[in-house]
Design a protein around this motif. Structure first.
Motif, PDB file in Angstrom:
ATOM      1  N   PRO A 192      -5.999  -5.762  38.806  1.00 41.71           N
ATOM      2  CA  PRO A 192      -7.333  -6.177  38.923  1.00 41.71           C
ATOM      3  C   PRO A 192      -8.513  -4.242  38.170  1.00 41.71           C
ATOM      4  CG  PRO A 192      -6.208  -7.445  40.264  1.00 41.71           C
ATOM      5  CD  PRO A 192      -5.605  -6.146  40.289  1.00 41.71           C
ATOM      6  N   SER A 193      -9.203  -4.495  37.751  1.00 40.99           N
ATOM      7  CA  SER A 193     -10.433  -3.316  37.151  1.00 40.99           C
ATOM      8  C   SER A 193     -11.667  -4.103  37.136  1.00 40.99           C
ATOM      9  CB  SER A 193      -9.814  -2.350  35.917  1.00 40.99           C
ATOM     10  OG  SER A 193      -9.703  -3.546  34.592  1.00 40.99           O
ATOM     11  N   PHE A 194     -12.787  -3.560  37.408  1.00 36.10           N
ATOM     12  CA  PHE A 194     -13.576  -4.212  38.056  1.00 36.10           C
ATOM     13  C   PHE A 194     -14.597  -2.714  37.531  1.00 36.10           C
ATOM     14  CE2 PHE A 194     -11.328  -6.706  40.595  1.00 36.10           C
ATOM     15  CZ  PHE A 194     -11.132  -8.039  40.437  1.00 36.10           C
ATOM     16  N   LEU A 195     -15.482  -3.421  36.741  1.00 40.61           N
ATOM     17  CA  LEU A 195     -17.101  -2.252  36.149  1.00 40.61           C
ATOM     18  C   LEU A 195     -17.786  -2.831  37.708  1.00 40.61           C
ATOM     19  CD1 LEU A 195     -17.020  -3.126  32.294  1.00 40.61           C
ATOM     20  CD2 LEU A 195     -16.842  -0.704  33.832  1.00 40.61           C
ATOM     21  N   PHE A 196     -18.305  -1.550  38.074  1.00 39.22           N
ATOM     22  CA  PHE A 196     -19.597  -1.749  39.377  1.00 39.22           C
ATOM     23  C   PHE A 196     -20.431  -0.741  38.850  1.00 39.22           C
ATOM     24  CE2 PHE A 196     -20.422  -1.304  44.155  1.00 39.22           C
ATOM     25  CZ  PHE A 196     -21.516  -0.760  43.658  1.00 39.22           C
ATOM     26  N   GLY A 197     -21.794  -1.468  38.108  1.00 38.41           N
ATOM     27  CA  GLY A 197     -22.629  -0.614  38.034  1.00 38.41           C
ATOM     28  C   GLY A 197     -24.130  -1.094  38.545  1.00 38.41           C
ATOM     29  N   GLN A 198     -25.104   0.263  38.757  1.00 39.59           N
ATOM     30  CA  GLN A 198     -26.139   0.473  39.442  1.00 39.59           C
ATOM     31  C   GLN A 198     -27.302   0.558  38.205  1.00 39.59           C
ATOM     32  OE1 GLN A 198     -24.492   2.279  42.971  1.00 39.59           O
ATOM     33  NE2 GLN A 198     -27.029   0.832  43.548  1.00 39.59           N
ATOM     34  N   SER A 199     -28.863   0.007  38.300  1.00 38.19           N
ATOM     35  CA  SER A 199     -29.563  -0.169  37.406  1.00 38.19           C
ATOM     36  C   SER A 199     -29.086   0.195  35.595  1.00 38.19           C
ATOM     37  CB  SER A 199     -30.036   1.398  38.015  1.00 38.19           C
ATOM     38  OG  SER A 199     -31.811   1.755  37.549  1.00 38.19           O
ATOM     39  N   MET A 200     -29.292   1.770  35.346  1.00 42.08           N
ATOM     40  CA  MET A 200     -29.125   2.198  34.601  1.00 42.08           C
ATOM     41  C   MET A 200     -27.743   2.444  34.181  1.00 42.08           C
ATOM     42  SD  MET A 200     -29.801   5.672  32.118  1.00 42.08           S
ATOM     43  CE  MET A 200     -27.240   6.222  32.775  1.00 42.08           C
ATOM     44  N   GLY A 201     -26.695   2.258  34.872  1.00 41.22           N
ATOM     45  CA  GLY A 201     -25.305   1.918  35.388  1.00 41.22           C
ATOM     46  C   GLY A 201     -24.976   0.361  34.548  1.00 41.22           C
ATOM     47  N   GLY A 202     -25.820  -0.137  35.073  1.00 45.78           N
ATOM     48  CA  GLY A 202     -25.954  -1.925  34.780  1.00 45.78           C
ATOM     49  C   GLY A 202     -25.722  -2.040  33.108  1.00 45.78           C
ATOM     50  N   ALA A 203     -26.766  -1.696  32.640  1.00 44.37           N
ATOM     51  CA  ALA A 203     -26.615  -1.472  31.062  1.00 44.37           C
ATOM     52  C   ALA A 203     -25.387  -0.018  31.287  1.00 44.37           C
ATOM     53  CB  ALA A 203     -27.734  -0.843  31.068  1.00 44.37           C
ATOM     54  N   VAL A 204     -24.628   0.618  30.800  1.00 46.58           N
ATOM     55  CA  VAL A 204     -23.621   0.831  30.492  1.00 46.58           C
ATOM     56  C   VAL A 204     -22.633   0.120  31.245  1.00 46.58           C
ATOM     57  CG1 VAL A 204     -22.409   2.693  31.265  1.00 46.58           C
ATOM     58  CG2 VAL A 204     -24.243   3.217  31.468  1.00 46.58           C
ATOM     59  N   ALA A 205     -22.373  -0.653  31.641  1.00 47.42           N
ATOM     60  CA  ALA A 205     -21.144  -1.902  32.801  1.00 47.42           C
ATOM     61  C   ALA A 205     -21.263  -2.776  30.829  1.00 47.42           C
ATOM     62  CB  ALA A 205     -21.853  -2.262  33.535  1.00 47.42           C
ATOM     63  N   LEU A 206     -22.494  -3.138  31.434  1.00 45.10           N
ATOM     64  CA  LEU A 206     -22.461  -4.422  30.191  1.00 45.10           C
ATOM     65  C   LEU A 206     -22.333  -4.216  29.068  1.00 45.10           C
ATOM     66  CD1 LEU A 206     -25.349  -6.431  31.278  1.00 45.10           C
ATOM     67  CD2 LEU A 206     -23.894  -7.018  31.556  1.00 45.10           C
ATOM     68  N   LYS A 207     -22.628  -2.969  28.506  1.00 43.27           N
ATOM     69  CA  LYS A 207     -22.134  -1.912  26.696  1.00 43.27           C
ATOM     70  C   LYS A 207     -20.704  -1.832  26.591  1.00 43.27           C
ATOM     71  CE  LYS A 207     -24.661  -0.106  24.560  1.00 43.27           C
ATOM     72  NZ  LYS A 207     -25.415  -0.860  22.700  1.00 43.27           N
ATOM     73  N   VAL A 208     -19.797  -1.755  27.973  1.00 37.72           N
ATOM     74  CA  VAL A 208     -18.422  -1.190  28.426  1.00 37.72           C
ATOM     75  C   VAL A 208     -18.080  -2.851  27.991  1.00 37.72           C
ATOM     76  CG1 VAL A 208     -16.510  -0.540  29.600  1.00 37.72           C
ATOM     77  CG2 VAL A 208     -18.466   0.533  29.489  1.00 37.72           C
ATOM     78  N   HIS A 209     -18.091  -3.761  28.584  1.00 40.49           N
ATOM     79  CA  HIS A 209     -17.697  -5.124  28.449  1.00 40.49           C
ATOM     80  C   HIS A 209     -17.730  -5.321  27.131  1.00 40.49           C
ATOM     81  CE1 HIS A 209     -17.257  -9.513  28.565  1.00 40.49           C
ATOM     82  NE2 HIS A 209     -18.263  -9.985  28.100  1.00 40.49           N
ATOM     83  N   LEU A 210     -18.770  -5.625  26.247  1.00 36.67           N
ATOM     84  CA  LEU A 210     -19.719  -5.935  24.845  1.00 36.67           C
ATOM     85  C   LEU A 210     -18.494  -5.263  24.228  1.00 36.67           C
ATOM     86  CD1 LEU A 210     -23.092  -6.585  25.684  1.00 36.67           C
ATOM     87  CD2 LEU A 210     -21.752  -8.353  25.153  1.00 36.67           C
ATOM     88  N   LYS A 211     -17.892  -3.988  24.160  1.00 38.55           N
ATOM     89  CA  LYS A 211     -17.156  -3.100  24.060  1.00 38.55           C
ATOM     90  C   LYS A 211     -15.526  -3.476  23.720  1.00 38.55           C
ATOM     91  CE  LYS A 211     -19.523   0.866  22.574  1.00 38.55           C
ATOM     92  NZ  LYS A 211     -19.739   1.038  21.326  1.00 38.55           N
ATOM     93  N   GLN A 212     -15.592  -3.785  24.840  1.00 35.73           N
ATOM     94  CA  GLN A 212     -14.185  -4.359  25.640  1.00 35.73           C
ATOM     95  C   GLN A 212     -13.869  -5.537  25.894  1.00 35.73           C
ATOM     96  OE1 GLN A 212     -13.302  -0.609  28.162  1.00 35.73           O
ATOM     97  NE2 GLN A 212     -11.689  -0.246  26.477  1.00 35.73           N
ATOM     98  N   PRO A 213     -14.073  -6.615  25.553  1.00 35.70           N
ATOM     99  CA  PRO A 213     -14.414  -7.899  25.997  1.00 35.70           C
ATOM    100  C   PRO A 213     -12.998  -8.744  26.492  1.00 35.70           C
ATOM    101  CG  PRO A 213     -14.460  -8.233  23.116  1.00 35.70           C
ATOM    102  CD  PRO A 213     -14.571  -6.779  23.978  1.00 35.70           C
ATOM    103  N   ASN A 214     -12.074  -8.073  26.369  1.00 38.59           N
ATOM    104  CA  ASN A 214     -10.876  -8.488  27.488  1.00 38.59           C
ATOM    105  C   ASN A 214     -10.417  -7.749  27.810  1.00 38.59           C
ATOM    106  OD1 ASN A 214     -11.090 -11.897  26.201  1.00 38.59           O
ATOM    107  ND2 ASN A 214     -10.562 -10.498  23.764  1.00 38.59           N
ATOM    108  N   GLU A 215     -11.045  -6.349  28.125  1.00 32.84           N
ATOM    109  CA  GLU A 215      -9.548  -5.081  28.705  1.00 32.84           C
ATOM    110  C   GLU A 215     -10.282  -5.556  30.229  1.00 32.84           C
ATOM    111  OE1 GLU A 215      -7.712  -3.185  27.433  1.00 32.84           O
ATOM    112  OE2 GLU A 215      -8.086  -5.015  26.098  1.00 32.84           O
ATOM    113  N   TRP A 216     -11.430  -5.896  31.183  1.00 33.53           N
ATOM    114  CA  TRP A 216     -12.007  -6.468  31.905  1.00 33.53           C
ATOM    115  C   TRP A 216     -12.029  -7.080  33.243  1.00 33.53           C
ATOM    116  CZ3 TRP A 216     -12.781  -1.602  34.223  1.00 33.53           C
ATOM    117  CH2 TRP A 216     -13.348  -0.003  33.203  1.00 33.53           C
ATOM    118  N   SER A 217     -12.258  -7.261  33.974  1.00 32.93           N
ATOM    119  CA  SER A 217     -11.929  -8.632  35.228  1.00 32.93           C
ATOM    120  C   SER A 217     -12.947  -8.954  35.605  1.00 32.93           C
ATOM    121  CB  SER A 217     -10.525  -7.854  36.008  1.00 32.93           C
ATOM    122  OG  SER A 217      -9.690  -7.182  36.612  1.00 32.93           O
TER     123      SER A 217
END
Length: 379
Positions: A192-217
């Motif tokens: 399983p692969s999880f994104l972990f974003g803090q502060s601005m990194g939370g925005a980065v993580a959300l945008k990564v997910h929106l670009k790869q909607p089915n790639e993350w656990s």
């Protein structure tokens, strides 16, 4: 052209002085001027001080500073650095990305067992995946998780002008490129692969997910930058001028900003320890960077319903850097069927670095519990 730019720069500086602060904010600023100066690192020899005072705009000086201070950093009296490293295997590397920039990354793995899952870290504005996150990564690895992290171009030990984000989408593409490559490693590709974003990194993580909607656990979002708190943003008229001037002077450090450490760290002793984060970007935000961050939060705020992955959202009730009400809105509007929101009473922005020890332990425990639940559910 140079004279024209200098004239624009002078006018904009005067405009900021006159327009950025409301009467109430001017009073606060006057009070702030009589406060003690920022804490500096004491007890370093002349050579270390020379390294510390070097211009960090370009990466060689940042890398030199980190190498010189990393043992000093790990020795400070902070709960994160009391985590033992004996059971953790680490690796640091530099890799040239598709845009020709050398990007720094680091991994932390349990030494004797296979990881339950991989956690991919997205750091906050001005920060690095070293220093405070070193302690968090060790704690995650000792809890059975593999951790992979990178410094974005222009931050930490990656190449690029320090603190400069010419395009937030391009920054996200850099993250997607490196993390996708790491996920293909046969040792980790089935985990399983999880994104972990803090502060601005939370925005980065959300945008990564929106670009790869089915790639993350799933994703763990700590005080995510879905919206910058109103008190941290210049008034609308200043923002409009800022956007215009950023087209001409994108790299200039002109945007007024409060002391982020003072705003983000609740505990005084931990706030003072931010001085040891010697390669963090601590200057005024560059114009283009500020515009890109503002545009990104506006974009995310309008796409909350598109977020569909399992997620844990954590936010301090008293956060004055990123807006906790928008984290609540993310929880309510996201189309995810598996989502959890925890708001911590009296806590500020830096939940895992700047709070009292018992709060840091509580937040970390909540993260591990959620990750464990989502690894157990996997067939």
């Amino acid at each position: 052209m140079v004279r024209r730019k200098d004239g624009i720069l002078k006018c904009f500086r005067n405009f900021l002085r006159l327009g950025f602060l409301s009467k109430g904010r001017r009073e606060k600023k006057k009070k702030k001027r009589i406060m003690a100066p920022p804490v500096r690192i004491a007890g370093v020899d002349q050579e270390l001080r020379r390294i510390l005072e070097a211009n960090m705009d370009e990466v060689p000086n940042r890398r030199r500073a980190r190498e010189a201070f990393k043992d000093i950093q790990l020795g400070i009296d902070h709960i994160l650095f009391k985590t033992p490293s004996d059971g953790v295997k680490t690796n640091e590397s530099f890799e040239v990305n598709s845009r020709g920039l050398e990007v720094f990354s680091k991994s932390w793995l349990p030494k004797t067992t296979r990881p339950k899952a991989m956690v991919y870290y997205c750091h906050g504005y001005g920060d690095t995946c070293t220093f405070f996150f070193e302690g968090l990564a060790r704690k995650l690895a000792l809890s059975g998780y593999g951790v992979f992290a990178m410094d974005y171009p222009g931050f930490g030990m990656s190449e690029g002008l320090h603190g400069y984000i010419p395009s937030f989408d391009r920054l996200v593409d850099n993250v997607v490129e490196l993390y996708s490559k790491f996920k293909e490693d046969p040792d980790f590709s089935t985990l399983p692969s999880f994104l972990f974003g803090q502060s601005m990194g939370g925005a980065v993580a959300l945008k990564v997910h929106l670009k790869q909607p089915n790639e993350w656990s799933g994703a763990v979002l700590v005080a995510p930058m879905c919206k910058i708190a109103d008190d941290m943003v210049p008034p609308p008229i200043v923002t409009k001028v800022l956007i215009g001037v950023a087209k001409i002077l994108p790299k200039r450090k002109l945007v007024p900003q409060k002391d982020l450490a003072e705003a983000a760290f609740r505990e005084t002793k931990k706030r003072e320890q931010v001085a040891y984060n010697v390669i963090a970007y601590k200057d005024k935000p560059r114009l283009r960077t500020a515009v890109e961050m503002l545009k990104t939060t506006q974009e995310i705020e309008h796409k909350l319903d598109k977020v569909s992955l399992p997620m844990l959202i954590l936010h301090g009730e008293c956060d004055v850097v990123t807006d906790p009400s928008v984290s609540k809105a993310l929880y309510e509007k996201a189309s995810s069927s598996d989502k959890k929101f925890i708001q911590y009473k009296d806590a500020a922005h830096s939940l895992l670095e700047g709070e009292p020890d018992d709060m840091i332990e509580r937040v970390f425990s909540d993260i591990i519990s959620w990750l464990d639940e989502h690894c157990e559910e996997r067939p």
